[in-house]
Design a protein around this motif. Sequence first.
Motif, mmCIF file in Angstrom:
data_model
loop_
_atom_site.group_PDB
_atom_site.id
_atom_site.type_symbol
_atom_site.label_atom_id
_atom_site.label_comp_id
_atom_site.label_asym_id
_atom_site.label_seq_id
_atom_site.Cartn_x
_atom_site.Cartn_y
_atom_site.Cartn_z
ATOM 1 N N CYS B 179 0.847 -1.195 0.000
ATOM 2 C CA CYS B 179 0.000 0.000 0.000
ATOM 3 C C CYS B 179 0.879 1.240 0.000
ATOM 4 O O CYS B 179 1.969 1.246 0.546
ATOM 5 C CB CYS B 179 -0.974 0.004 1.167
ATOM 6 N N ASP B 189 -7.477 7.487 0.299
ATOM 7 C CA ASP B 189 -6.342 7.260 -0.613
ATOM 8 C C ASP B 189 -5.082 7.881 -0.002
ATOM 9 O O ASP B 189 -4.696 8.970 -0.387
ATOM 10 C CB ASP B 189 -6.690 7.875 -1.986
ATOM 11 N N ASN B 190 -4.475 7.248 1.028
ATOM 12 C CA ASN B 190 -4.567 5.845 1.247
ATOM 13 C C ASN B 190 -4.448 5.495 2.711
ATOM 14 O O ASN B 190 -3.977 4.428 3.074
ATOM 15 C CB ASN B 190 -3.466 5.146 0.449
ATOM 16 N N ALA B 246 -5.643 -0.164 -1.922
ATOM 17 C CA ALA B 246 -5.812 1.292 -1.978
ATOM 18 C C ALA B 246 -7.290 1.617 -1.968
ATOM 19 O O ALA B 246 -8.129 0.734 -2.215
ATOM 20 C CB ALA B 246 -5.160 1.853 -3.241
ATOM 21 N N TYR B 289 -2.377 2.113 -9.294
ATOM 22 C CA TYR B 289 -1.407 2.122 -8.202
ATOM 23 C C TYR B 289 -0.201 1.242 -8.558
ATOM 24 O O TYR B 289 0.123 1.062 -9.736
ATOM 25 C CB TYR B 289 -2.104 1.735 -6.894
ATOM 26 N N THR B 307 -9.527 -2.579 -4.320
ATOM 27 C CA THR B 307 -9.981 -1.264 -3.870
ATOM 28 C C THR B 307 -11.482 -1.372 -3.612
ATOM 29 O O THR B 307 -12.092 -2.412 -3.859
ATOM 30 C CB THR B 307 -9.765 -0.183 -4.954
#
Lengths: 427, 427, 427
Positions: B179, B189-190, B246, B289, B307
């Motif tokens: 992450c 985020d995040n 995320a 990401y 996510t």
Amino acid sequence: MSHGDLETGAGLRELVERLYPLCRSITGDGVRRTLEIVGEHIPLEIHEVPTGTRVLDWTVPQEWNIRDAYIKDASGRRVVDFGESNLHVVGYSVPVSRKMPLAELREHLHTLPDRPSWVPYRTSYYSPTWGFCLAQETLDAMPDGEYEVCIDSTLADGSLTYAEHVVPGEVADEVIISCHTCHPSLANDNVAGIAIAAAFARTLQTPQKPHYTYRFLFMPGTIGAITWLARNDDRVGRIKAGLVLACAGDPGSLTYKRSRRGDAEIDRVLAYVLADRAHKIVDFSPYGYDERQFCSPGFNLGVGSLTRTPYAGYPEYHTSADNLDFVSTAAMEETLRTLRDAQAVLDRNRSYVNLSPYGEPQLGKRGLYDSLGGRSDAKQAQMAMLWVLNLSDGEHSLLDVAERSGLPFDSVVAAAQALHDAGLLKD
Amino acid sequence: MSHGDLETGAGLRELVERLYPLCRSITGDGVRRTLEIVGEHIPLEIHEVPTGTRVLDWTVPQEWNIRDAYIKDASGRRVVDFGESNLHVVGYSVPVSRKMPLAELREHLHTLPDRPSWVPYRTSYYSPTWGFCLAQETLDAMPDGEYEVCIDSTLADGSLTYAEHVVPGEVADEVIISCHTCHPSLANDNVAGIAIAAAFARTLQTPQKPHYTYRFLFMPGTIGAITWLARNDDRVGRIKAGLVLACAGDPGSLTYKRSRRGDAEIDRVLAYVLADRAHKIVDFSPYGYDERQFCSPGFNLGVGSLTRTPYAGYPEYHTSADNLDFVSTAAMEETLRTLRDAQAVLDRNRSYVNLSPYGEPQLGKRGLYDSLGGRSDAKQAQMAMLWVLNLSDGEHSLLDVAERSGLPFDSVVAAAQALHDAGLLKD
Amino acid sequence: MSHGDLETGAGLRELVERLYPLCRSITGDGVRRTLEIVGEHIPLEIHEVPTGTRVLDWTVPQEWNIRDAYIKDASGRRVVDFGESNLHVVGYSVPVSRKMPLAELREHLHTLPDRPSWVPYRTSYYSPTWGFCLAQETLDAMPDGEYEVCIDSTLADGSLTYAEHVVPGEVADEVIISCHTCHPSLANDNVAGIAIAAAFARTLQTPQKPHYTYRFLFMPGTIGAITWLARNDDRVGRIKAGLVLACAGDPGSLTYKRSRRGDAEIDRVLAYVLADRAHKIVDFSPYGYDERQFCSPGFNLGVGSLTRTPYAGYPEYHTSADNLDFVSTAAMEETLRTLRDAQAVLDRNRSYVNLSPYGEPQLGKRGLYDSLGGRSDAKQAQMAMLWVLNLSDGEHSLLDVAERSGLPFDSVVAAAQALHDAGLLKD
């Protein structure tokens, strides 16, 4: 002994009616008598495999025979009587002859509370016990008190009986048709299957050999298939296709269950043949009939299963309601026609190689093409020739051609024959 | 310092609230403080990689730190104040301390005209500049005239900071959970992702080791993943699966983005686990990401991204509206449960080989099958055994079995365990 | 001789009008005159292949020429006159000059009873006969009695004529564009195709060579393609793609017929190019135009067929109603644009290898990326670069990238060019 023509509905029904009353199990005289009757229609090679023989992971069990069985009430009346229906006794019940109160007897009684007038079918092949099956209504009517129970059976060393019928083909590669012979008075499961297999075998007895060698296997479920596989290790490699035939006479529509492979030739043939009939096609699952054994991962044969309503898919399944009224003559005839149609496709499904693969060969000079061009209506026969030539690269079978072109398989076969005769194709 | 239990929603929220205000960037003390707080929950190995280190095609940049920043109007009032929100300063802004008229200042101001009350999030890591982000409303209220601008930042040689937490498994093969830690006050985020990763790591700290070794990576986006990959060349081959976590707390439904491979085991596992929840599954794209790095063609790892609403998929994305109110405790709990469920499947998903593949093995003699046959209700456990035996040819995993059979994965695992214990399967 | 600009609709139509009246067949002076006219627009290499030459499974037939033909009634009036339409004579009719009663003549007359005012098109290339085609109405109006029939034709040793036009490309690998030249006054089938092929060839005559070498083939159907293939055995291996162009001007929507392979590059290109236009895509079948020869199993080339309404798919097909009114200038222009669009994709479709495949390369330091991060609106050009980098593993072409990403092919090509220029991709 006279017998009807199996290729007619009446003949099929007559055979079903003769076989229905016999008390079959995975071994014993009921199976032998069944095979005797089938043997009146097609020659059978009978195999007896002794108790104790190791077959794959299994062992051939003791042989079970039964002469009589009943439950008598205090007045001496038979309230449950094997003579009335062989379903009344749990298959492979050990002998018993005792008196006992209903409370104790109940542990040995099997009913279907939701279907109070039907008698269930139960067996206990590998765990010694005894029991009776009866209608819930019968049980409800039994007062408390003492009952006399008797099962006059024998469970002793003997043998497991199965039979083979072979129709030699042009080639040694084999197609197997297998049906289980171990169920007592259950008409759809599997007396109808036995009768239809025999009828199908008879249709192959023509002067013109089938392309493949057809081997019909009449044997008890599970242990029979395992026994056959254990004893035919060298033959397994020759099996190009196969069908397990069961539940072949009920009024439901035809069901084809694919082989484990899912895309074996037999799977494609059945899909093609069934396309014109009401039908369902389902994927393989390791539950059902002897496709379980033929499609175990070590063998993984191209063997599917043809039924009408499939295994355990109808309320009458494994009950006394699977009786002679439950099987339909028209349904049995349709199942037989389907087998014949499948054989007609399977036996003629070849892959050819176009010997003139660069450009189209000139069909006209070989008399294979209409001479007057410019007409927009292409004839089916000419289309079939063009398709066969185009796809005959050794990787497409005639069934591929039929499916890809949308042309009837018969036209495709005829085109291939004409092209072969003209020297344009080789096998 | 005390802290809540991360495995409860309240604990998750408390951690999110502590992390939210910190001014993170791809380097600097905000990241260090973040990792310190995470380290109160799970032990972390902190890595400092000096400025100038070559990492793959990139170079670790200078370290950025900031103490204060503001725009003062003619009256000396701070109309934009870093102290109120760290979003007000463009990330990696070079120091500035000047007076200038609004007309000149405007070139350094970023707003969201369509969302006049929100402050955007902007950075400029690799191109030296400075700037402020503010609400359009604020800008509209600023009269022409002189303003004093001050960014009290340092951009100097230092290091890039990232952290690892490893839960040793039964095998050295690894699953990575990654992450990004580089975003300032953006809750979904995040910060939510960081908190949920830590919570998931805690759930693995049981006496019973997980099957795979789980490696948690807390690192800045892009440059962090690239740095880690550059320094762990020897470890990459051991990564069997991974998830980039995320946007893990917004109220939208769960979204799984497949790995570049599209059919990696993690892709199948997430599809299976999400089937029972509202969810979307999307194909890989090289935008989002750090799956961008793990799934670059040279690595092509089996790493997907979990996510809720995906990258850039919600209006609040990269604005001050991605605040503590935007993340939902219930949503974070569901994301955490999904991770745990995925781990439970992934860790137990094996491929076995049936040691008795010719025909079915006799389950009854091993106590694995109901002795009383003839019953049409097949038990799920027995079905699971038959399916595992049938598909255990070394080419099907238990997840394959579950998907093909329609049986619950847990039943399939239990069946495999029973068969393994009975000597019928080998790993 | 002056001629219009073929790249305009008016120029196309003018060429169609000039070619339409000529009496073409698979050999003879009508074909030669057709090629002469085409040769006014693009240089042609003319090939004459003598009668009797063996070509694959075929033999070049005798050459057929015709000067006049008619049926005169008792009053000496020409009721059927070749001078009015060359469709009136069955192609390859042997000479005849006789009187006969209508009853006998009828065996040599062809009509379309369902379309009483239309004259059918008929040929008999390989079976010597003679005949007339006429409207059913004309036949109905012919009283019984004697008629004088005359076909002033010659069927004699000569040659088969075809032509090639080659546009050299950057590489020797070839794309073929083939159209049949053997039909007399049928405007859509195939005068329009001949004209559009010539127009397309002209568009390639720019200082910038196309990537592939484009070879245009103007030749009679079937025997022409077979002759070309027989004489170009060494060239066949260089054919990377091809299109058979026919029925290119009718008002129906565009139809692409896939190559026999079904997934050849040309199949993908046409699907991509047609996606924005009304169109149909159909699978290969071994019936139609010269794709039959190019896609025979021995050659199996990546050659599809581009038509509007396909072969035999409209009532006017092979009748006098396929006349100048039947072809639409707008339709011909659209067909031409489609060819050009396909060439633009085909010629630029490459597979690259990412030279920085571990992680993303840093685009920013190469000036390929916006420096100000954090913005949620990703630009198409940057997305295209990320996609090209991610999929450039040598196994994906730019068309794959366009299809997978949903980005315009032009953007993908531009991105690849930029990345190539930056040293990040190699061919």
